[in-house]
Design an enzyme around this catalytic site. Structure first.
Site, short mmCIF file in Angstrom:
data_model
loop_
_atom_site.label_atom_id
_atom_site.label_comp_id
_atom_site.label_asym_id
_atom_site.label_seq_id
_atom_site.Cartn_x
_atom_site.Cartn_y
_atom_site.Cartn_z
N PRO A 219 0.74 -1.88 -0.10
CA PRO A 219 -0.08 -0.09 -0.18
C PRO A 219 1.00 1.48 0.28
O PRO A 219 2.22 0.94 0.27
CB PRO A 219 -0.90 0.18 1.73
CG PRO A 219 -0.49 -1.72 1.66
CD PRO A 219 0.65 -2.49 1.13
N PRO A 220 0.63 2.22 -0.23
CA PRO A 220 1.16 3.28 -0.17
C PRO A 220 1.53 3.59 0.66
O PRO A 220 0.43 3.58 2.65
CB PRO A 220 -0.31 4.33 -0.62
CG PRO A 220 -1.08 4.17 -1.65
CD PRO A 220 -1.08 3.01 -0.66
N GLY A 221 2.98 4.68 1.30
CA GLY A 221 3.34 4.82 2.97
C GLY A 221 4.31 3.86 3.41
O GLY A 221 4.22 3.88 4.07
N GLY B 247 7.26 3.14 2.90
CA GLY B 247 8.12 3.14 3.07
C GLY B 247 8.95 2.14 1.49
O GLY B 247 9.96 2.29 2.02
N LYS B 248 8.01 1.72 0.43
CA LYS B 248 9.73 1.35 -0.90
C LYS B 248 10.25 1.69 -1.41
O LYS B 248 11.40 1.37 -1.74
CB LYS B 248 7.93 1.01 -1.45
CG LYS B 248 7.10 -0.17 -1.58
CD LYS B 248 5.51 -0.20 -2.24
CE LYS B 248 5.24 1.08 -2.80
NZ LYS B 248 4.01 1.31 -1.81
N SER C 20 -14.61 -13.73 -0.71
CA SER C 20 -14.23 -13.97 0.76
C SER C 20 -15.38 -14.27 2.00
O SER C 20 -14.99 -14.42 2.92
CB SER C 20 -12.42 -13.58 1.07
OG SER C 20 -12.60 -12.16 1.16
N LYS D 237 -5.87 -8.32 7.16
CA LYS D 237 -6.90 -9.16 8.48
C LYS D 237 -6.49 -8.77 9.52
O LYS D 237 -7.54 -8.72 10.29
CB LYS D 237 -7.85 -10.05 7.07
CG LYS D 237 -8.69 -9.92 5.74
CD LYS D 237 -9.13 -10.98 5.27
CE LYS D 237 -9.23 -10.85 4.02
NZ LYS D 237 -9.98 -11.86 3.44
#
Length: 1006
Positions: A470-472, A474-475, A905, A948
């Protein structure tokens, strides 16, 4: 106006080309350059004989020249009276123009036709052209020329496209009549050649009615000027002003020379209407203003309108002259500078002080490649030598020279064979990765594996790693830390929205402004052939008419191909096998499969609350506090405040939003401290200035110097010491102005100053100066260190800094009621709990049905139908006599209806919710589940186990049900994530039924 001037020489060519007509029916003969155009003779009245060769002027703005006049006209031998036929440039034949009352209407697109002027027009309608040809053969070859009206809402000064011109020719009959001005000019057809028809204006006419539609034929009334007094002073003054203005225009614009020069030769009687028409016809005004002059029958008003037009032409001529003068001066200055520079170069070259441009460029390129000649591949050296030889043969001013120069510049700037020394120390890399990031053990482990392999092999190899999450999370910063750990150069470029293959593989050198691709730019910027390249947002690649960048990246990211990567601009193979590629993506499903196959995927699911607490405390808060200029002792953010900030404001998987909120808190704290008078500037140097022993008195002063503001005004502080108190405890600090000088205080101009100085000198001897320095320093520090209350941010006052909480408690029920079950969902921002609610709408025999709401996707709707079918089978097995589903119409809803939801799911949670309603039993407390159910009650695996699980912990769930196939995913989670959770792994729904609807006694037994 310019085309009118260009056609001024047409009468001369016409007269030289065709002999004078001999018959009485001949048309107008135009005087040429050999007989100067005599406008005023053509306009004279009565007293002076009119020459047999009348002067007519062409005013067409569309043609480059006026055609010759057809033969068959005869010039008049005398004059027929004052003010009537004397001024006419048309000599009537047997058929007079006044007798023509039905004419073919010709549309004029650019300008109206004035009497006495030629105008060639192009006729595109073959039927209209044939009618004009037949008309020209008759005794009265006349037509009506009428200006076309502009479309509504258009600016007459705006140049229109040819499409609007073509649309006029397509109009017929009444539609064309509506687009024509009523007042036009009766024109004689003097010549037809192909589709070119030459018209000669006679006098004004007005349309009265339409006679035929194709071609458009109309009845006209002949218009005459209103009677006027030729001796009227206003008319005379206006006409003289027109002539005077035309003379002024002649001085600045030579294009009107042929038309205006006759004005300076004749100042006798003249025809005022003709003068007005002449001025308007040769002006460059827009067509509506010219049409206004054509429609005006009052001679005085017509002259005034013409005067306004020629005045405007005079201003334009002056502006033209000014622009021409400015450009000429600029060009002259540049030419002079260029000649001087060339002369200077020649002198320096003769003296041996400087070489020419080509030699200097060649030497620069050779110096670049000489240092890395041993490392440079042979095929690249060969290309460079060929291009250098080609550069010497080209002229510096040619376009090919600049192309070759730029190509050599890029070719020699690539670091051929230059590799940075890598650091294979695993412990050093571990320290750097831990210093920059908290957690992310799997990512760090993979990087350490890469370094360990490189240490054992003695050299590293290029790899393609894709960090997804996901964004943010630290990639991008992870890529920068990897480069620092490996001691590699770091280069980042984003491919989000990229739709041009040339951005990856470069442009062909044949294109103007061609440049190499991103990889060549990367190598030049990094200066080494083994940098770490971070390709950001690889899942957001575009695709357009310029190619498919995803396909272009295949050759770049394929370890088997990038050893000979070919850039279109350089056109030589480049070895990228040593480059370490790190890609980032939010959703790997958006990456094309062939490209995904070439990358090693490392998933970063996000951070749990404990990890966010460590990151906020050890990284984000520390960096933000330093960036805000706040000292640690001035502020305290409690753990409760950080926890509330994470839970109620920043539930995202990443920490970017958390960083924004922490920055917001510290900005408000900084404002609060500044309002209290706090300043964290560096300490100031305070010195005591001792007076000279030879002086009668001295003054003790402190000179304050701000080392960070050396250019600012000095601030002096004068220390006034009481001479009676020798202990120096009573010190008054008096600030002086910027103009104050040391040794000048408030006593400097008073009479008792001598007595005061003598007593002060006794107190302040040499031995007491250090004590005075210490006392003054203590006083200044006491004034600087004001008591400031420490700012404390806790959970109670957090709302004062960041506002109201964004997220509410996800858990709606402490104990789920009948018909409600809790599921677990995954999204790009992390995980969340999801309630499934079922209610009975109506009950009657044969009404078994299901209605779903909550903005569900197609997959989720199908899961609801499957769940409904499974519920019938389970209920039939558990309670055979319960006909609930056969008689009841159910409504299944998933709350948060504004949020789109989809995925398989939620199947087991839907089955549990319906069974709870059917059996009248509530689901076990603190239970959440996730799994796809089939018609045979099998539970299939799902994704997002970590997200989850985190969402379940956040909502206080104690028991979780997952498919058995996801046991391995759960085992890989950190221990702090799994702590305190009871997790069941199931294969069929019967196992879920036993857990969800077990009694308390059965639960305790388990």
């Amino acid at each position: 106006m310019l085309r009118a001037a260009a056609t001024a020489g047409f009468p001369a060519r016409l007269a030289a080309k065709r002999p004078r007509a001999a018959t009485a029916a001949t048309r107008v003969v135009v005087a040429g350059a050999e007989v100067r155009s005599m406008l005023f003779r053509a306009l004279r009245c009565g007293t002076v004989p009119v020459p047999r060769r009348k002067a007519c002027f062409c005013s067409n703005a569309d043609a480059g020249s006026c055609p010759e006049v057809a033969e068959g006209a005869e010039a008049t031998g005398g004059e027929e009276g004052e003010g009537e036929n004397a001024s006419s440039a048309i000599v009537p034949a047997a058929f007079r123009p006044e007798d023509c009352h039905t004419v073919i209407a010709l549309p004029l697109l650019q300008r109206p036709l004035f009497p006495g002027f030629y105008m060639p027009i192009h006729i595109k309608d073959s039927k209209l052209l044939q009618a004009l040809v037949e008309n020209s053969k008759r005794s009265g070859p006349y037509a009506g020329a009428f200006l076309v009206k502009d479309d509504e809402g258009t600016n007459p000064n705006t140049v229109t496209s040819s499409e609007s011109d073509n649309s006029i020719h397509d109009l017929k009959g009444k539609e064309l009549l509506k687009r024509l001005h009523d007042v036009g000019t009766l024109a004689q057809i003097t010549r037809i050649q192909g589709d070119l028809v030459v018209l000669l204006g006679h006098h004004r006419v007005q349309i009265t009615e339409m006679v035929a539609e194709d071609p458009l034929t109309v009845k006209v009334d002949h218009l005459k000027e209103m009677p006027y007094d030729k001796d009227d002073d206003v008319i005379k003054a206006t006409s003289f002003e027109v002539i005077s203005t035309l003379r002024d225009v002649l001085k600045t614009n030579s294009l009107w020379k042929d038309q205006v020069q006759t004005y300076t030769q004749h100042m006798g009687d003249f025809n005022y209407p003709r003068l007005a028409d002449f001025g308007a016809a040769i002006s460059g005004a827009n067509k509506l203003l010219c049409q206004e002059v054509l429609e005006e029958l009052d001679v005085c008003k017509r002259l005034k309108l013409t005067l306004a037009l020629v005045k405007r032409e005079l201003e334009i001529s002056k502006l033209q002259e000014s622009i021409a003068k400015t450009i000429e001066e600029k060009v002259t200055g540049e030419q002079r500078r260029y000649l001087l520079n060339e002369l200077l170069k020649a002198i320096k070259k003769e003296l041996g002080l400087e070489t020419d441009d080509k030699t200097a460029l060649s030497e620069k390129f050779r110096e670049r490649i000489e240092a890395k000649k041993d490392k440079c591949p042979p095929h690249v050296l060969q290309v460079i030598e060929e291009e250098l030889t080609k550069l010497q043969l080209l002229e510096a001013s040619s376009s090919e020279f600049s192309v070759t120069r730029n190509y050599l510049d890029w070719l020699t700037a690539v670091p051929w064979g230059d590799y940075s020394d890598e650091n294979f120390d695993v412990h050093h890399a571990q320290c750097i990765l831990d210093e920059d990031h908290y957690g992310l053990a799997d990512v760090k482990e993979r990087i350490l594996e890469f370094i360990a392999v490189g240490k054992l092999r003695g050299s590293s190899q290029g790899k393609i790693i894709c960090l997804s999450g996901p964004p943010g999370v630290g990639k991008t910063s992870i890529g920068r830390s990897i480069a620092r750990a490996l001691n590699r150069k770091f280069y980042r470029f984003s491919v989000g929205g990229l739709a041009d293959v040339a951005e990856i593989k470069g442009h062909r050198r044949t294109y103007v402004g061609a440049m190499p691709g991103k990889m060549v730019q990367c190598l030049k910027s990094a200066g080494t052939a083994n940098p770490l390249v971070l390709i950001d947002e690889i899942d957001k690649l575009g695709r357009g008419h310029l190619g498919d960048p995803a396909s272009a990246l295949l050759g770049l990211l394929d370890p088997e191909q990038n050893a000979n990567f070919l850039d279109h601009y350089l056109d030589v193979p480049i070895d990228l096998s040593k480059v370490l590629f790190v890609c980032t993506a939010n959703v790997i499903e958006m990456i094309p499969n062939p490209l995904l196959d070439r990358m090693e995927i490392i998933s970063i699911a996000g951070y749990i609350t404990d990890e966010k607490m460590h990151i906020a405390r050890d990284y984000l808060e520390k960096n933000t506090r330093e960036a805000s200029g706040i000292k640690p002792e001035q502020v305290e953010v409690t753990d409760d405040a950080l926890l509330a900030l994470i839970e109620n404001y920043c539930r995202e998987a990443g920490v970017r939003n958390l960083q924004k909120h922490i920055e917001k808190i510290y900005r408000k704290i900084a404002l609060k401290l500044v309002r209290q008078g706090v300043s964290n500037e560096p300490p100031q140097d305070i010195t005591i200035v001792e007076a000279n022993e030879g002086l009668a008195g001295f003054d003790v002063a402190t000179k304050v110097e701000d080392e960070n503001s050396k250019n600012s005004l000095a601030k002096d502080v004068s220390v006034d010491v009481n001479p009676i108190d020798s202990s120096l405890e009573n010190i008054n600090v008096v600030p002086l102005t910027a103009e104050s000088e040391v040794g000048h205080n408030e006593y400097s101009n008073e009479a008792p100053i001598e007595n005061f100085l003598e007593e002060t000198a006794k107190v302040f001897n040499t031995s007491s100066v250090p004590e005075a320095n210490k006392s003054a320093q203590r006083t200044t520090e006491a004034l600087a260190d004001k008591s400031v209350e420490k700012v404390i941010v806790n959970a109670s006052n957090l709302g004062d800094f960041v506002g109201k909480p964004v997220f509410q408690v996800e858990r709606i029920y402490d104990q789920t009621p009948i018909g409600v079950a809790m599921g677990l969902a995954w999204n790009s921002m992390g995980g969340s709990t999801l309630y499934i609610e079922t209610a009975k709408i109506e009950e009657s025999e044969g009404k078994g049905a299901l209605v779903v709401t909550g903005q569900l996707g197609d997959v989720m709707k199908e899961s609801a139908q499957i769940a409904h079918t499974v519920c019938r089978a389970v209920l039939l097995e558990k309670e055979r006599n319960n006909p609930f589903f056969a008689k009841s119409k159910l409504h299944l809803h998933v709350p948060a209806g504004a949020t789109p939801k989809d995925g398989p799911s939620a199947g087991c949670a839907m089955v549990t919710s319906m069974l709870s309603l059917a059996m009248g039993k509530s689901v076990k407390k603190d239970l959440a589940m996730s799994g796809e159910v089939t018609l045979t009650r099998r539970i299939l695996p799902i994704g997002g186990v970590k997200e989850k699980t985190i969402a379940a912990r956040r909502s206080g769930v104690k028991t979780i049900i997952f498919p058995s196939a996801n046991r391995g995913d759960f085992d890989e989670l950190a221990s702090n994530v799994k702590e305190g959770l009871e997790v069941h792994f199931v294969d069929t729904y019967n196992e879920i039924y036993d857990i969800a609807f077990a009694s308390d006694a059965e639960t305790q037994e388990r």
